[in-house]
Structure formats: C-alpha cells, structure tokens
Design an enzyme around this catalytic site. Structure first.
Site, PDB file in Angstrom:
ATOM      1  N   HIS A 222      81.329  68.319 -10.486  1.00  0.00           N
ATOM      2  CA  HIS A 222      81.917  67.089  -9.942  1.00  0.00           C
ATOM      3  C   HIS A 222      82.306  67.336  -8.484  1.00  0.00           C
ATOM      4  O   HIS A 222      82.739  68.433  -8.126  1.00  0.00           O
ATOM      5  CB  HIS A 222      83.144  66.697 -10.780  1.00  0.00           C
ATOM      6  CG  HIS A 222      83.647  65.340 -10.428  1.00  0.00           C
ATOM      7  ND1 HIS A 222      84.439  65.118  -9.315  1.00  0.00           N
ATOM      8  CD2 HIS A 222      83.442  64.123 -11.000  1.00  0.00           C
ATOM      9  CE1 HIS A 222      84.704  63.813  -9.241  1.00  0.00           C
ATOM     10  NE2 HIS A 222      84.111  63.199 -10.256  1.00  0.00           N
TER      11      HIS A 222
ATOM     12  N   GLY B 130      86.759  56.755  -6.227  1.00  0.00           N
ATOM     13  CA  GLY B 130      88.188  56.436  -6.131  1.00  0.00           C
ATOM     14  C   GLY B 130      88.562  55.642  -4.898  1.00  0.00           C
ATOM     15  O   GLY B 130      89.729  55.515  -4.568  1.00  0.00           O
TER      16      GLY B 130
ATOM     17  N   GLU C 166      76.928  60.542  -7.791  1.00  0.00           N
ATOM     18  CA  GLU C 166      78.243  60.038  -7.388  1.00  0.00           C
ATOM     19  C   GLU C 166      78.426  60.241  -5.883  1.00  0.00           C
ATOM     20  O   GLU C 166      78.813  61.332  -5.443  1.00  0.00           O
ATOM     21  CB  GLU C 166      79.342  60.799  -8.129  1.00  0.00           C
ATOM     22  CG  GLU C 166      79.275  60.669  -9.628  1.00  0.00           C
ATOM     23  CD  GLU C 166      80.649  60.862 -10.263  1.00  0.00           C
ATOM     24  OE1 GLU C 166      81.096  59.952 -10.955  1.00  0.00           O
ATOM     25  OE2 GLU C 166      81.272  61.908 -10.031  1.00  0.00           O
TER      26      GLU C 166
ATOM     27  N   GLY D 231      85.790  56.996 -13.407  1.00  0.00           N
ATOM     28  CA  GLY D 231      87.112  57.603 -13.288  1.00  0.00           C
ATOM     29  C   GLY D 231      88.187  56.564 -13.537  1.00  0.00           C
ATOM     30  O   GLY D 231      88.565  56.275 -14.677  1.00  0.00           O
ATOM     31  N   GLY D 232      88.671  55.959 -12.463  1.00  0.00           N
ATOM     32  CA  GLY D 232      89.812  55.039 -12.520  1.00  0.00           C
ATOM     33  C   GLY D 232      89.734  54.002 -13.635  1.00  0.00           C
ATOM     34  O   GLY D 232      90.697  53.830 -14.391  1.00  0.00           O
TER      35      GLY D 232
ATOM     36  N   ASN E  29      85.673  59.759 -17.248  1.00  0.00           N
ATOM     37  CA  ASN E  29      86.185  61.028 -16.732  1.00  0.00           C
ATOM     38  C   ASN E  29      87.658  60.810 -16.408  1.00  0.00           C
ATOM     39  O   ASN E  29      87.990  60.171 -15.409  1.00  0.00           O
ATOM     40  CB  ASN E  29      85.381  61.404 -15.472  1.00  0.00           C
ATOM     41  CG  ASN E  29      85.956  62.607 -14.758  1.00  0.00           C
ATOM     42  OD1 ASN E  29      86.816  63.315 -15.288  1.00  0.00           O
ATOM     43  ND2 ASN E  29      85.485  62.858 -13.538  1.00  0.00           N
ATOM     44  N   TRP E  30      88.512  61.313 -17.277  1.00  0.00           N
ATOM     45  CA  TRP E  30      89.951  61.049 -17.111  1.00  0.00           C
ATOM     46  C   TRP E  30      90.591  61.941 -16.039  1.00  0.00           C
ATOM     47  O   TRP E  30      91.769  61.780 -15.728  1.00  0.00           O
ATOM     48  CB  TRP E  30      90.682  61.221 -18.462  1.00  0.00           C
ATOM     49  CG  TRP E  30      90.248  60.230 -19.501  1.00  0.00           C
ATOM     50  CD1 TRP E  30      89.334  59.212 -19.343  1.00  0.00           C
ATOM     51  CD2 TRP E  30      90.707  60.142 -20.860  1.00  0.00           C
ATOM     52  NE1 TRP E  30      89.200  58.513 -20.524  1.00  0.00           N
ATOM     53  CE2 TRP E  30      90.034  59.053 -21.473  1.00  0.00           C
ATOM     54  CE3 TRP E  30      91.613  60.878 -21.616  1.00  0.00           C
ATOM     55  CZ2 TRP E  30      90.249  58.694 -22.805  1.00  0.00           C
ATOM     56  CZ3 TRP E  30      91.826  60.513 -22.939  1.00  0.00           C
ATOM     57  CH2 TRP E  30      91.153  59.428 -23.528  1.00  0.00           C
ATOM     58  N   LYS E  31      89.832  62.885 -15.522  1.00  0.00           N
ATOM     59  CA  LYS E  31      90.333  63.787 -14.474  1.00  0.00           C
ATOM     60  C   LYS E  31      91.667  64.409 -14.912  1.00  0.00           C
ATOM     61  O   LYS E  31      91.832  64.715 -16.082  1.00  0.00           O
ATOM     62  CB  LYS E  31      90.423  63.036 -13.142  1.00  0.00           C
ATOM     63  CG  LYS E  31      89.096  62.332 -12.800  1.00  0.00           C
ATOM     64  CD  LYS E  31      89.025  61.809 -11.406  1.00  0.00           C
ATOM     65  CE  LYS E  31      87.660  61.175 -11.178  1.00  0.00           C
ATOM     66  NZ  LYS E  31      87.457  60.710  -9.826  1.00  0.00           N
TER      67      LYS E  31
ATOM     68  N   GLU F  21      84.830  66.614  -6.853  1.00  0.00           N
ATOM     69  CA  GLU F  21      86.198  67.113  -6.660  1.00  0.00           C
ATOM     70  C   GLU F  21      86.258  68.614  -6.882  1.00  0.00           C
ATOM     71  O   GLU F  21      87.033  69.319  -6.227  1.00  0.00           O
ATOM     72  CB  GLU F  21      87.164  66.353  -7.592  1.00  0.00           C
ATOM     73  CG  GLU F  21      87.401  64.942  -7.074  1.00  0.00           C
ATOM     74  CD  GLU F  21      87.707  63.911  -8.139  1.00  0.00           C
ATOM     75  OE1 GLU F  21      88.044  64.289  -9.271  1.00  0.00           O
ATOM     76  OE2 GLU F  21      87.589  62.708  -7.827  1.00  0.00           O
TER      77      GLU F  21
ATOM     78  N   SER G 169      83.685  54.221  -8.230  1.00  0.00           N
ATOM     79  CA  SER G 169      84.287  52.883  -8.245  1.00  0.00           C
ATOM     80  C   SER G 169      83.510  51.887  -9.105  1.00  0.00           C
ATOM     81  O   SER G 169      83.362  50.720  -8.742  1.00  0.00           O
ATOM     82  CB  SER G 169      84.473  52.356  -6.816  1.00  0.00           C
ATOM     83  OG  SER G 169      85.348  53.201  -6.101  1.00  0.00           O
TER      84      SER G 169
HETATM   85  P1  PGA Z   1      86.044  56.530  -9.892  1.00  0.00           P
HETATM   86  O1  PGA Z   1      85.626  58.049 -10.180  1.00  0.00           O
HETATM   87  O2  PGA Z   1      85.406  55.672 -10.951  1.00  0.00           O
HETATM   88  O3  PGA Z   1      87.539  56.520  -9.949  1.00  0.00           O
HETATM   89  O4  PGA Z   1      85.512  56.183  -8.525  1.00  0.00           O
HETATM   90  C1  PGA Z   1      84.334  58.363 -10.634  1.00  0.00           C
HETATM   91  C2  PGA Z   1      84.212  59.857 -10.860  1.00  0.00           C
HETATM   92  O5  PGA Z   1      84.716  60.619 -10.035  1.00  0.00           O
HETATM   93  O6  PGA Z   1      83.620  60.307 -11.869  1.00  0.00           O
END
Ligand code: PGA
Length: 253
Positions: free
Chosen positions: A98, A176, A170, A237-238, A12-14, A100, A216
C-alpha cells in the site's frame, strides 16, 4: 475468449477500529450485504481486530484480509506478523505494498516482492498496490512508475501464481483526498496494467487478472468507475468505515 472477472470490493480499515468496534462494524456490514451475489467482499481490519472480525464473519461469504505480512516464516523480527499467524486466524487475502507503507514505512519494490512471494508460497491471496504520486503524474511519468512497480513486485512470480494475485491501482494523490481519478483516467491506467501483464505473461493471464481501483471511492462514484471495462473492483479506505457506505459500494449497479 472472454474471461468473467468477479468484482472484488475490499474495505481497508487502515489504523482504525479497536477489536470491539471492528466487531460492531462487521456485524452491521453483514446485515446490509447479506443478499448480495456474484461479488467478492473483503474486510481488512488492523491486526489486533482480525480475530474479532474472523469470528463475526465466520458463517458468511465475506473474506478476511490483513493489511501486511512479513516475508520470513518466523523468528526474531519484533513487531512483524507471519503468514502462518494470518492463516490460522482465517485470512484469505493480504494487502501488500500500500502506498502508505511505501511512503511512511520504507516499503520498496523489492520488499513488496518479498512479501508477495511469501504470501503466494503460503497460500494467501495478495492484493498488490501500485500507483503514482501527484508529482509523477504531473511530470508525465505515471505509466513509467507503474510499469516499474509491477515489474518489481512481480519478479519471479509465475503465470500460474498470477491467477491468485489481485492488483490495486491507487493513485497516491487520490487516497483520502476526496479527489478521485476520473473513470477515464483510471481506465487508462487499468488498461495499461493489463497490457503490462500481457507482456510479462500472456493473454489469458492478463484477461483473468482482477484490477481494483482505489482512492476516494464513494457510493456516488463507484458505479461510473465499475462501468469501465478494465476496472474489476474497489479498494476502499474512508468509505469502508461506515456500514451504510460500504454496503452501498458492495451493492453498486
Ligand atoms: P480512501 O483510501 O478510499 O480513503 O481514499 C483508499 C486506500 O488507501 O486503500
């Protein structure tokens, strides 16, 4: 009966990567994961980079996902994106709900359900996200929160449709932050999610459901997470923004 669930690793590149950066990242990932078998690899760039990534991954088994969609077919919804637009670009999956989106953009269980049903109606495969906040975990409400999110998200979704749904657990406190849920903590919730699906549907639907863990995930912790019986993949994500770390995740053993 045991159902074989193919691991699904999604990046997930956000809100990262312009179209040209996305093309470079996808190109590097393709080279690094080209011999990997028996796992589904998914890239979810921002809307503006979908086309660039679609063109780049065209001749590979890597699948394209969007990070959201709107529940109406078309019309006066400034700033929104329809299922048809995503399908034409070659999207197979769509991330829905998600944390966010829930936290910053007013997404609720009801809007998650509308988006999920639209995805299913139009032939996209939803990756629906659930997860508790730190407060909810510390006050012992994690299970209750997740149960409510699942029930809300899956309202009016049939058992046949559930075959096309992926759930991502999640925990909000792990996204993150560098604080991953321990494999045991994650497994407990994944087992709980599967039990809920069994209660809402049936044994076979629960056994077939793929449940990703997200929060994470790194090359250092992916293997111990993936070794848990109810963890079937990762939503990352990251660590999905660097070709080497994403490839290492895809190649977990
Ligand atoms: P993260 O994000 O790996 O940076 O913790 C995961 C996500 O929000 O899908």
């Amino acid at each position: 009966m045991t159902t074989k669930r193919i691991p699904i690793i999604a990046g997930n590149w956000k809100m990262n990567k312009t179209a040209s950066e996305a093309r470079d990242l996808a190109t590097a990932i393709i080279l690094l994961v080209k011999n990997v078998k028996n796992r589904d690899v998914v890239l979810a760039p921002p809307f503006t980079s979908l086309q660039a990534v679609a063109e780049t991954i065209k001749k590979t088994d890597i699948a394209l996902a969007s990070q959201n969609l709107y529940w109406e077919d078309k019309g006066a919804y400034t700033g929104e994106i329809s299922a048809e637009m995503l399908l034409e670009l070659g999207c197979k999956y769509v991330i829905i709900g998600h944390s966010e989106r829930r936290q910053y953009f007013g997404e609720t269980d009801e809007t998650v359900n509308k988006r999920l049903r639209q995805a299913l109606n139009k032939g996209l495969l939803p990756i629906v996200c659930v997860g508790e906040t730190l407060d909810e975990r510390e006050s012992g409400k994690a299970n209750q929160v997740i149960k409510g999110q699942l029930k809300g998200a899956l309202k009016d979704v049939t058992a046949a449709e559930m075959e096309r749904v992926v759930v991502a657990y999640e925990p909000v406190w792990a996204i993150g932050t560098g604080k991953t849920a321990t494999p045991k903590q994650a497994q407990e919730i994944h087992q709980f999610i599967r039990a809920n699906i069994k209660a809402l549907y049936d044994d076979a639907t629960a056994a077939a459901l793929r449940i990703q863990y997200g929060g994470s995930v790194t090359p250092d912790n992916v293997s111990t997470l993936m070794a848990m019986p109810d963890i079937d993949g990762a939503l990352v994500g990251g660590a999905s923004l660097k070709p080497e770390s994403f490839a290492a995740l895809v190649k977990f053993t």
